[in-house]
Write a protein that holds these residues in place. Sequence first.
Motif, PDB file in Angstrom:
ATOM      1  N   ALA B  14       0.858  -1.197   0.000  1.00 20.67           N
ATOM      2  CA  ALA B  14       0.000   0.000   0.000  1.00 20.67           C
ATOM      3  C   ALA B  14       0.890   1.241   0.000  1.00 20.67           C
ATOM      4  O   ALA B  14       1.773   1.379   0.861  1.00 20.67           O
ATOM      5  CB  ALA B  14      -0.903  -0.001   1.229  1.00 20.67           C
ATOM      6  N   ASP B  15       0.652   2.129  -0.957  1.00 23.65           N
ATOM      7  CA  ASP B  15       1.561   3.256  -1.175  1.00 23.65           C
ATOM      8  C   ASP B  15       1.185   4.415  -0.240  1.00 23.65           C
ATOM      9  O   ASP B  15       0.533   5.386  -0.630  1.00 23.65           O
ATOM     10  CB  ASP B  15       1.487   3.689  -2.644  1.00 23.65           C
ATOM     11  N   PHE B  16       1.679   4.305   0.969  1.00 23.40           N
ATOM     12  CA  PHE B  16       1.312   5.182   2.075  1.00 23.40           C
ATOM     13  C   PHE B  16       1.825   6.626   1.907  1.00 23.40           C
ATOM     14  O   PHE B  16       1.111   7.595   2.150  1.00 23.40           O
ATOM     15  CB  PHE B  16       1.898   4.548   3.339  1.00 23.40           C
ATOM     16  N   ILE B  17       3.076   6.766   1.492  1.00 27.77           N
ATOM     17  CA  ILE B  17       3.736   8.081   1.566  1.00 27.77           C
ATOM     18  C   ILE B  17       3.123   9.157   0.666  1.00 27.77           C
ATOM     19  O   ILE B  17       2.905  10.282   1.121  1.00 27.77           O
ATOM     20  CB  ILE B  17       5.264   7.939   1.314  1.00 27.77           C
ATOM     21  N   PRO B  18       2.807   8.871  -0.603  1.00 26.87           N
ATOM     22  CA  PRO B  18       2.252   9.954  -1.438  1.00 26.87           C
ATOM     23  C   PRO B  18       0.996  10.578  -0.834  1.00 26.87           C
ATOM     24  O   PRO B  18       0.859  11.807  -0.822  1.00 26.87           O
ATOM     25  CB  PRO B  18       1.955   9.249  -2.764  1.00 26.87           C
ATOM     26  N   LYS B  19       0.103   9.763  -0.302  1.00 29.02           N
ATOM     27  CA  LYS B  19      -1.111  10.334   0.274  1.00 29.02           C
ATOM     28  C   LYS B  19      -0.796  11.142   1.536  1.00 29.02           C
ATOM     29  O   LYS B  19      -1.339  12.221   1.764  1.00 29.02           O
ATOM     30  CB  LYS B  19      -2.143   9.247   0.596  1.00 29.02           C
ATOM     31  N   HIS B  20       0.111  10.608   2.350  1.00 25.88           N
ATOM     32  CA  HIS B  20       0.475  11.294   3.586  1.00 25.88           C
ATOM     33  C   HIS B  20       1.096  12.658   3.266  1.00 25.88           C
ATOM     34  O   HIS B  20       0.758  13.679   3.882  1.00 25.88           O
ATOM     35  CB  HIS B  20       1.447  10.413   4.382  1.00 25.88           C
ATOM     36  N   LEU B  21       1.987  12.661   2.268  1.00 31.17           N
ATOM     37  CA  LEU B  21       2.623  13.927   1.855  1.00 31.17           C
ATOM     38  C   LEU B  21       1.579  14.907   1.292  1.00 31.17           C
ATOM     39  O   LEU B  21       1.609  16.103   1.620  1.00 31.17           O
ATOM     40  CB  LEU B  21       3.681  13.655   0.778  1.00 31.17           C
ATOM     41  N   GLY B  55      -2.098  12.540  13.197  1.00 31.53           N
ATOM     42  CA  GLY B  55      -3.557  12.662  13.171  1.00 31.53           C
ATOM     43  C   GLY B  55      -4.142  12.303  11.818  1.00 31.53           C
ATOM     44  O   GLY B  55      -5.217  11.712  11.738  1.00 31.53           O
ATOM     45  N   TYR B  56      -3.415  12.629  10.733  1.00 37.02           N
ATOM     46  CA  TYR B  56      -3.916  12.259   9.391  1.00 37.02           C
ATOM     47  C   TYR B  56      -4.141  10.748   9.319  1.00 37.02           C
ATOM     48  O   TYR B  56      -5.112  10.266   8.743  1.00 37.02           O
ATOM     49  CB  TYR B  56      -2.921  12.641   8.294  1.00 37.02           C
ATOM     50  N   ILE B  57      -3.188  10.008   9.901  1.00 40.27           N
ATOM     51  CA  ILE B  57      -3.223   8.546   9.793  1.00 40.27           C
ATOM     52  C   ILE B  57      -4.356   7.971  10.638  1.00 40.27           C
ATOM     53  O   ILE B  57      -4.829   6.868  10.393  1.00 40.27           O
ATOM     54  CB  ILE B  57      -1.862   7.951  10.236  1.00 40.27           C
TER      55      ILE B  57
END
Lengths: 178, 178
Positions: B14-21, B55-57
């Motif tokens: 699951a490509d976590f980083i792009p969405k988090h950024l 908090g985003y997560i």
Amino acid sequence: MKKRIAIDMDEVIADFIPKHLDRYNQEYNEQLTVNDLQGCTLESLRPDLEDVIKGYIREPNFFRDLKVIKDSQSVIEELSFLYEVYITTAAMEYPTSFTAKYEWLKEHFPFLSDMNFVFCGTKKIIRADYLIDDNTKHFKTFEGQGLLYTAPHNVHETGYVRVNNWQEIKSFFSKEDK
Amino acid sequence: MKKRIAIDMDEVIADFIPKHLDRYNQEYNEQLTVNDLQGCTLESLRPDLEDVIKGYIREPNFFRDLKVIKDSQSVIEELSFLYEVYITTAAMEYPTSFTAKYEWLKEHFPFLSDMNFVFCGTKKIIRADYLIDDNTKHFKTFEGQGLLYTAPHNVHETGYVRVNNWQEIKSFFSKEDK
């Protein structure tokens, strides 16, 4: 290094059956008791209603207010000083239960880290020295020592080390090598 | 008996980083990219905002629409014929994520049984022959073979068998004893 004990939730620390029976009895105006479930389950006793009966368990809050099985808190707290204790529950069978199960554990077992909670399907994946469970199917692929926690549906099962309550579990571990 | 592969979710399938950024850049009007996270995490780059960033997560749907890491579906499907494949994710760190993670797996990896999904905290409890993970801490207590999946935060880690993409994983297992 501490040995590791994996402990199931339903019918081992969470008293699943009384609520399940209540829910069914209310809807179908019956008076079934735990005694009616010796050697069977509610689903097998009322196979025509299997979908309804399983539906109760899928209600998101079904697991949230289950009673705690007698002595499980105090004995697990004692064991947690001498062993690594994990709660390993087959939550994937009822994915709507995740949040209720998590909150229930946080409320009733606050002395355990949630890093030691495991929501799984099959328990083949569990690496532990002991597994306390009411369902014998999990022992078939478990490489450690299984302890069968007595529940109505398993009373006729033989060939396993059986524990009838949490005081017996305390006694069992008092005699084990640490 | 088939050997068993345990596979992490975030930054592995699951490509976590792009969405988090994206979530962070939008709120703080920045243009951080994956290149800014080499050898670190967004939290360590903006320590004053750690609570906001975590908090985003915790938003219940954060994990629901993550992109799938390239080739993970096809390679895992191939591997699942020769190995027992489990998805083992440290979901207990973000208990609000359970449902989104479950639904995401059901959508993108329909060929895996949900009986093979494991939501855990520490991965010490996992019994498997291989663990593919981006977080080296899980290898310290894992008794099988760890494969470090390259993610920005782990690029400077040494001493592990590293895999950079799912084609390299396919190649690795093509050379292993089944």
